[in-house]
Design an enzyme around this catalytic site. Structure first.
Site, PDB file in Angstrom:
ATOM      1  N   ARG A  74       0.893  -1.155   0.000  1.00 27.99           N
ATOM      2  CA  ARG A  74       0.000   0.000   0.000  1.00 27.99           C
ATOM      3  C   ARG A  74       0.928   1.201   0.000  1.00 27.99           C
ATOM      4  O   ARG A  74       1.856   1.272   0.786  1.00 27.99           O
ATOM      5  CB  ARG A  74      -0.886  -0.018   1.251  1.00 27.99           C
ATOM      6  CG  ARG A  74      -1.828  -1.196   1.232  1.00 27.99           C
ATOM      7  CD  ARG A  74      -2.915  -1.092   2.285  1.00 27.99           C
ATOM      8  NE  ARG A  74      -3.928  -2.106   2.037  1.00 27.99           N
ATOM      9  CZ  ARG A  74      -4.052  -3.224   2.748  1.00 27.99           C
ATOM     10  NH1 ARG A  74      -3.267  -3.449   3.769  1.00 27.99           N
ATOM     11  NH2 ARG A  74      -4.983  -4.101   2.448  1.00 27.99           N
ATOM     12  N   SER A 107      -6.757   0.592  -5.548  1.00 28.65           N
ATOM     13  CA  SER A 107      -5.635   0.484  -6.493  1.00 28.65           C
ATOM     14  C   SER A 107      -6.092   0.805  -7.910  1.00 28.65           C
ATOM     15  O   SER A 107      -5.366   1.433  -8.691  1.00 28.65           O
ATOM     16  CB  SER A 107      -5.065  -0.930  -6.480  1.00 28.65           C
ATOM     17  OG  SER A 107      -4.788  -1.326  -5.168  1.00 28.65           O
ATOM     18  N   SER A 150      -8.918 -10.011  -4.839  1.00 27.95           N
ATOM     19  CA  SER A 150      -9.322  -9.814  -3.443  1.00 27.95           C
ATOM     20  C   SER A 150     -10.110 -11.028  -2.991  1.00 27.95           C
ATOM     21  O   SER A 150     -10.902 -11.574  -3.757  1.00 27.95           O
ATOM     22  CB  SER A 150     -10.206  -8.567  -3.327  1.00 27.95           C
ATOM     23  OG  SER A 150     -10.809  -8.530  -2.051  1.00 27.95           O
ATOM     24  N   ASP A 152     -12.344 -10.806  -0.812  1.00 33.63           N
ATOM     25  CA  ASP A 152     -13.608 -10.296  -0.254  1.00 33.63           C
ATOM     26  C   ASP A 152     -14.814 -10.415  -1.190  1.00 33.63           C
ATOM     27  O   ASP A 152     -15.942 -10.357  -0.741  1.00 33.63           O
ATOM     28  CB  ASP A 152     -13.448  -8.823   0.145  1.00 33.63           C
ATOM     29  CG  ASP A 152     -12.356  -8.628   1.183  1.00 33.63           C
ATOM     30  OD1 ASP A 152     -12.047  -9.584   1.898  1.00 33.63           O
ATOM     31  OD2 ASP A 152     -11.815  -7.500   1.270  1.00 33.63           O
ATOM     32  N   MET A 194     -13.196 -13.087   7.303  1.00 33.20           N
ATOM     33  CA  MET A 194     -12.816 -11.783   6.740  1.00 33.20           C
ATOM     34  C   MET A 194     -13.866 -11.274   5.741  1.00 33.20           C
ATOM     35  O   MET A 194     -14.914 -11.891   5.556  1.00 33.20           O
ATOM     36  CB  MET A 194     -11.469 -11.893   6.048  1.00 33.20           C
ATOM     37  CG  MET A 194     -10.279 -11.821   6.979  1.00 33.20           C
ATOM     38  SD  MET A 194      -8.745 -11.767   6.009  1.00 33.20           S
ATOM     39  CE  MET A 194      -7.591 -11.264   7.278  1.00 33.20           C
ATOM     40  N   VAL A 285      -5.091 -16.769   7.527  1.00 33.22           N
ATOM     41  CA  VAL A 285      -5.087 -18.118   6.947  1.00 33.22           C
ATOM     42  C   VAL A 285      -5.963 -18.115   5.694  1.00 33.22           C
ATOM     43  O   VAL A 285      -5.661 -18.770   4.689  1.00 33.22           O
ATOM     44  CB  VAL A 285      -5.660 -19.125   7.987  1.00 33.22           C
ATOM     45  CG1 VAL A 285      -6.078 -20.423   7.338  1.00 33.22           C
ATOM     46  CG2 VAL A 285      -4.644 -19.376   9.080  1.00 33.22           C
ATOM     47  N   ARG A 287      -6.326 -15.919   3.515  1.00 33.52           N
ATOM     48  CA  ARG A 287      -5.733 -15.251   2.350  1.00 33.52           C
ATOM     49  C   ARG A 287      -4.511 -15.988   1.822  1.00 33.52           C
ATOM     50  O   ARG A 287      -3.927 -15.595   0.809  1.00 33.52           O
ATOM     51  CB  ARG A 287      -5.367 -13.825   2.740  1.00 33.52           C
ATOM     52  CG  ARG A 287      -5.974 -12.828   1.790  1.00 33.52           C
ATOM     53  CD  ARG A 287      -5.907 -11.445   2.319  1.00 33.52           C
ATOM     54  NE  ARG A 287      -4.577 -10.893   2.364  1.00 33.52           N
ATOM     55  CZ  ARG A 287      -4.305  -9.729   2.959  1.00 33.52           C
ATOM     56  NH1 ARG A 287      -5.268  -9.048   3.553  1.00 33.52           N
ATOM     57  NH2 ARG A 287      -3.086  -9.264   2.984  1.00 33.52           N
TER      58      ARG A 287
HETATM   59  O1  F6P Z   1      -9.217  -7.124   1.568  1.00 32.81           O
HETATM   60  C1  F6P Z   1      -8.689  -8.318   2.001  1.00 32.81           C
HETATM   61  C2  F6P Z   1      -8.588  -8.367   3.510  1.00 32.81           C
HETATM   62  O2  F6P Z   1      -8.046  -9.627   3.882  1.00 32.81           O
HETATM   63  C3  F6P Z   1      -9.890  -8.108   4.244  1.00 32.81           C
HETATM   64  O3  F6P Z   1     -10.735  -9.222   4.265  1.00 32.81           O
HETATM   65  C4  F6P Z   1      -9.374  -7.676   5.601  1.00 32.81           C
HETATM   66  O4  F6P Z   1     -10.285  -6.810   6.220  1.00 32.81           O
HETATM   67  C5  F6P Z   1      -8.099  -6.952   5.271  1.00 32.81           C
HETATM   68  O5  F6P Z   1      -7.707  -7.367   3.976  1.00 32.81           O
HETATM   69  C6  F6P Z   1      -6.967  -7.184   6.233  1.00 32.81           C
HETATM   70  O6  F6P Z   1      -5.939  -6.322   5.909  1.00 32.81           O
HETATM   71  P1  F6P Z   1      -4.425  -6.510   6.375  1.00 32.81           P
HETATM   72  O7  F6P Z   1      -3.852  -7.640   5.576  1.00 32.81           O
HETATM   73  O8  F6P Z   1      -3.782  -5.213   6.093  1.00 32.81           O
HETATM   74  O9  F6P Z   1      -4.460  -6.863   7.838  1.00 32.81           O
END
Ligand code: F6P
Length: 363
Positions: A74, A107, A150, A152, A194, A285, A287
């Site tokens: 970021r 992004s 993503s 999400d 998440m 986990v 992600r």
């Molecule tokens: O957007 C993906 C995500 O994993 C969301 O589900 C979660 O709120 C956020 O990113 C967590 O962000 P970070 O990896 O910065 O803790």
């Protein structure tokens, strides 16, 4: 050949590597000079070793890997014009006028802003002697194609974002494991998943794990949810069920916009039903790990389509986002999708739940 670069930005997700691989290979196949930009916008701005030419073999053996092998970040500096000026200089130096961005709505918005400023950035680079007039003419137009990476599934315009399916696989595996131990001890489990402001992961998880209750951001429960929840749990137990599962989206809120946390739900259950209750927060986990077959294919198809969109672009083609519509990879106007996505969050902020659900439903 045309200069084309690919980068990943914001939070990572499974399947990004498949997308990067497809962009590189389709780009080379169509005769482009393809570059990786490492570490997202930060790498674009820092230049140097962060922008390197890609080869066919440099994307071998990455399709099965989670995360993004070219790094993601970021970047606050890119939000300033001075940062974008540095990025423009780095791209012009390498003859890059086509960008594929894989990231979330923030992004993609950044990329579109960059595109709309491009000619004034080049103007400034000429004025300050950083590039020549010839370069300005040669690289006059910047083209952008986006893809949403993503877990999400929070982007309007696409049925599925890259990573969502893999995250669901991970979540389901974890819940199945929880269910077996919950059964043994007749316990109630509250699982936090998440999704940021999106309830997609929570809803699908609840449906596929036979959960008894689910809390999501877009549709807060009635004000008397503690009573409703407890009634439902009791009813299930009275029919012989040995356990209860409650899914809480991390962004879940009540009708006043206050967070409904796993801890709050646990207090309600313990106070009213004295059930043996545990909380599991799945966290990152969700992600990580290998992408599912679906996400690998999705990344491949979207990556290839993004490159084709760029190759067909004319100076006045709008930035596009490659989306999944049914089983079809399509190109949609990027900013229209971003605006629609923002409208969902706005509706939630305004506590206009009906609208939030409607807008989200239109994907
Ligand atoms: O957007 C993906 C995500 O994993 C969301 O589900 C979660 O709120 C956020 O990113 C967590 O962000 P970070 O990896 O910065 O803790």
């Amino acid at each position: 050949g045309k200069g084309l670069a690919v980068f990943t930005s914001g939070g990572d997700s499974q399947g990004m590597n498949a997308a990067v691989r497809a962009v590189v290979r389709m780009g080379i196949y169509l005769g482009c000079k393809v570059f990786f930009i490492k570490e997202g916008y930060q790498g674009m701005l820092d230049g140097g070793e962060n922008i390197v030419e890609a080869t066919w073999s440099s994307v071998s053996s990455i399709i099965h890997k989670g995360g993004t092998v070219i790094g993601s970040a970021r970047c606050l500096e890119f939000r300033e014009r001075s940062g974008r000026l540095k990025a423009a200089k780095n791209l012009v130096d390498r003859g890059i006028t086509n960008l594929v961005v894989i990231g979330g709505d923030g992004s993609l918005t950044g990329a579109n802003l960059f595109r709309s400023e491009w000619s004034s950035l080049l103007e400034e680079l000429v004025r300050t002697g950083q590039i020549t007039k010839d370069q300005q003419t040669k690289y006059a137009h910047l083209h952008i194609a986006g893809m949403v990476g993503s877990i999400d599934n929070d982007f309007c315009g696409t049925d599925m974002t890259i990573g969502t399916d893999s995250a669901l696989h991970r979540i389901i595996e974890a819940i199945d494991a929880i269910v077996s131990t919950a059964y043994s001890h007749q316990r109630t489990f509250i699982m936090e998943v998440m999704g940021r402001h999106c309830g997609y992961l929570a809803i699908v998880t609840a449906l596929t794990s036979e959960a008894d209750y689910v809390f999501v951001p877009e549709m807060p429960p009635p004000r008397d949810w503690p009573t409703k929840l407890c009634d439902k749990l009791e009813q299930e137990r009275s029919t012989g069920q040995r356990l209860n599962i409650i899914i809480v989206a991390e962004g879940a809120i009540d009708r006043d916009g206050q967070p409904i946390t796993a801890e709050k739900v646990r207090e309600v259950v313990v106070k009213n039903l004295q059930q043996d209750t545990r909380i599991t927060v799945l966290g990152h986990v969700q992600r990580g790990g290998n992408p599912s077959a679906f996400d690998r294919v999705l990344g491949c198809r979207m990556g290839a389509e993004a490159v084709m969109a760029l190759m067909e672009a004319t100076p006045d083609t709008e930035s596009c986002v490659v989306s999944l519509d049914g089983n079809q990879a399509v190109r949609l106007p990027l900013m229209e999708c971003v605006e629609r996505t923002k409208a969902v969050t706005k509706a939630m902020e305004n506590k206009d739940w009906e609208n939030a659900v409607q807008l989200r439903g239109k994907s």
